[in-house]
Design a protein around this motif. Structure first.
Motif, short mmCIF file in Angstrom:
data_model
loop_
_atom_site.label_atom_id
_atom_site.label_comp_id
_atom_site.label_asym_id
_atom_site.label_seq_id
_atom_site.Cartn_x
_atom_site.Cartn_y
_atom_site.Cartn_z
N PRO A 1 0.83 -1.21 0.00
CA PRO A 1 0.00 0.00 0.00
C PRO A 1 0.87 1.27 0.00
N THR A 2 0.74 2.05 -1.04
CA THR A 2 1.52 3.28 -1.16
C THR A 2 0.61 4.42 -1.61
N ARG A 3 1.12 5.64 -1.46
CA ARG A 3 0.36 6.81 -1.89
C ARG A 3 1.33 7.90 -2.31
N ASP A 4 1.01 8.59 -3.40
CA ASP A 4 1.88 9.64 -3.92
C ASP A 4 1.25 11.02 -3.86
N GLU A 5 -0.05 11.09 -3.56
CA GLU A 5 -0.72 12.39 -3.53
C GLU A 5 -1.16 12.73 -2.12
N ALA A 6 -1.61 13.97 -1.96
CA ALA A 6 -2.06 14.42 -0.64
C ALA A 6 -3.24 13.58 -0.17
N TRP A 7 -3.30 13.37 1.14
CA TRP A 7 -4.38 12.58 1.73
C TRP A 7 -5.64 13.43 1.87
N ALA B 1 -0.41 19.67 2.81
CA ALA B 1 0.67 19.15 1.96
C ALA B 1 1.08 20.12 0.86
N LYS B 2 2.38 20.19 0.67
CA LYS B 2 2.96 20.84 -0.50
C LYS B 2 3.93 19.84 -1.11
N ALA B 3 5.23 20.06 -0.99
CA ALA B 3 6.18 19.09 -1.55
C ALA B 3 6.12 17.75 -0.83
N HIS B 4 5.84 17.78 0.47
CA HIS B 4 5.70 16.54 1.25
C HIS B 4 4.22 16.26 1.45
N THR B 5 3.74 15.16 0.88
CA THR B 5 2.31 14.86 0.91
C THR B 5 1.90 14.02 2.11
N GLY C 1 4.03 7.92 2.49
CA GLY C 1 3.98 7.34 1.16
C GLY C 1 3.84 5.84 1.20
N ILE C 2 3.82 5.27 2.42
CA ILE C 2 3.67 3.83 2.59
C ILE C 2 2.93 3.59 3.89
N PHE C 3 2.05 2.58 3.92
CA PHE C 3 1.20 2.37 5.09
C PHE C 3 0.65 0.95 5.04
N ASN C 4 0.10 0.52 6.17
CA ASN C 4 -0.58 -0.79 6.26
C ASN C 4 0.28 -1.95 5.78
N GLN C 5 1.54 -1.92 6.14
CA GLN C 5 2.42 -3.05 5.89
C GLN C 5 3.53 -3.03 6.94
N PRO C 6 4.21 -4.16 7.16
CA PRO C 6 5.21 -4.19 8.22
C PRO C 6 6.22 -3.05 8.11
N GLY C 7 6.40 -2.35 9.24
CA GLY C 7 7.31 -1.22 9.30
C GLY C 7 6.66 0.11 9.04
N ALA C 8 5.38 0.12 8.68
CA ALA C 8 4.66 1.37 8.39
C ALA C 8 3.48 1.53 9.35
#
Length: 267
Positions: A2-8, A127-131, A134-141
């Motif tokens: 599970p990853t994300r590149d845009e603002a939440w 969010a601007k440059a940092h949204t 970028g990673i969630f719902n997996q081990p370590g996130a």
């Protein structure tokens, strides 16, 4: 993955960071525990470190402000905002506190730190440059954020006024009072809220980080100098535990693959 590149979407827990006395020691601890790569920020970032997982931003580690060195080390949950200034106004109108007016963080975003009327401290991130994460719902996130509060109904009202959250009760209303919350318009649950009035503890937001072996992670954290506050325990959501890191900040770990029992349906 599970990853994300845009603002939440506004009102979503979008970022976590911890404020500690020794960022180098925290870098060593969390890198060893979760496999994070922790990178130095730019010279004008005030010593803030960015933790990445699989090359994506996962969490932050920052030094305590000079005028707040006596405050406990802590993890902070940040909620996404389309315009931080508007959310700050809503926080004040709903009876919360804004500890400092919204401010720009270089070119990466705009933020403020506030608290709800029951004492729960949180951040708001535009969010601007940092949204955000970028990673969630997996081990370590990070995988879940929940408020433990002594003012359960008051907290419900506050966050509904600020973010428009709606709630589903999943506890039994007696020994365990708990609700999940959704953003306006429905969709999936994005966080939780627990009535902690019987525990006589300060209100706080608890961050949960996913692992693939709760027992092993608790043992490893202990070897690294942490203390186990709770667990390991089985639940319908996974096998879980709560840790206090060597510098004092508290966080939860959970392995959702080891869920036991039926998830409450709520009402």
């Amino acid at each position: 993955m599970p990853t994300r590149d845009e603002a939440w979407p506004q009102g979503t827990p979008c970022w976590i960071d911890c404020q500690v006395d020794d960022t180098a020691a925290a870098r060593d601890f969390y890198s060893a525990l979760f496999g994070w790569t922790v990178e130095d920020g730019p010279a004008d970032a005030g010593g803030y470190l960015m933790a990445t997982l699989e090359g994506r931003p996962a969490a932050g580690i920052g030094p305590k402000p000079d005028n707040m060195r006596m405050m406990p080390s802590t993890w902070t949950t940040y909620f996404a905002a389309e315009r931080a200034d508007e959310i700050a106004e809503k926080v004040s109108k709903a009876g919360g506190q804004v500890f400092m007016p919204p401010f720009d963080v270089l070119d990466v975003g705009r933020m403020f730190i506030g608290a709800d009327p029951t004492g729960g401290v949180f951040g708001v991130w535009e969010a601007k440059a940092h949204t955000g994460a970028g990673i969630f719902n997996q081990p370590g996130a990070y995988c879940w954020n929940e408020l433990h509060t002594g003012g359960y109904e008051q907290a419900h009202d506050f966050y509904h006024a600020v973010f428009g959250w709606t709630y589903t009760e999943i506890g039994d209303g007696e020994s365990f009072t708990y609700s999940t919350f959704k953003l306006p318009g429905g969709g999936e649950e994005v966080g939780g809220m627990m009535d902690a009035s019987a525990l006589s503890t300060p209100t706080y937001w608890l961050t949960w980080i996913q692992v693939d072996d709760t027992d092993g992670a608790l043992a490893k954290a202990t070897d690294l100098g942490a203390s186990v506050i709770m667990g390991p325990d089985d639940s319908p959501f996974g096998r879980m535990g709560i840790l206090q890191a060597p510098q004092g900040e508290v966080f939860g770990i959970i392995d959702p693959a080891k869920a036991v029992g039926e998830v409450p349906t709520g009402s």
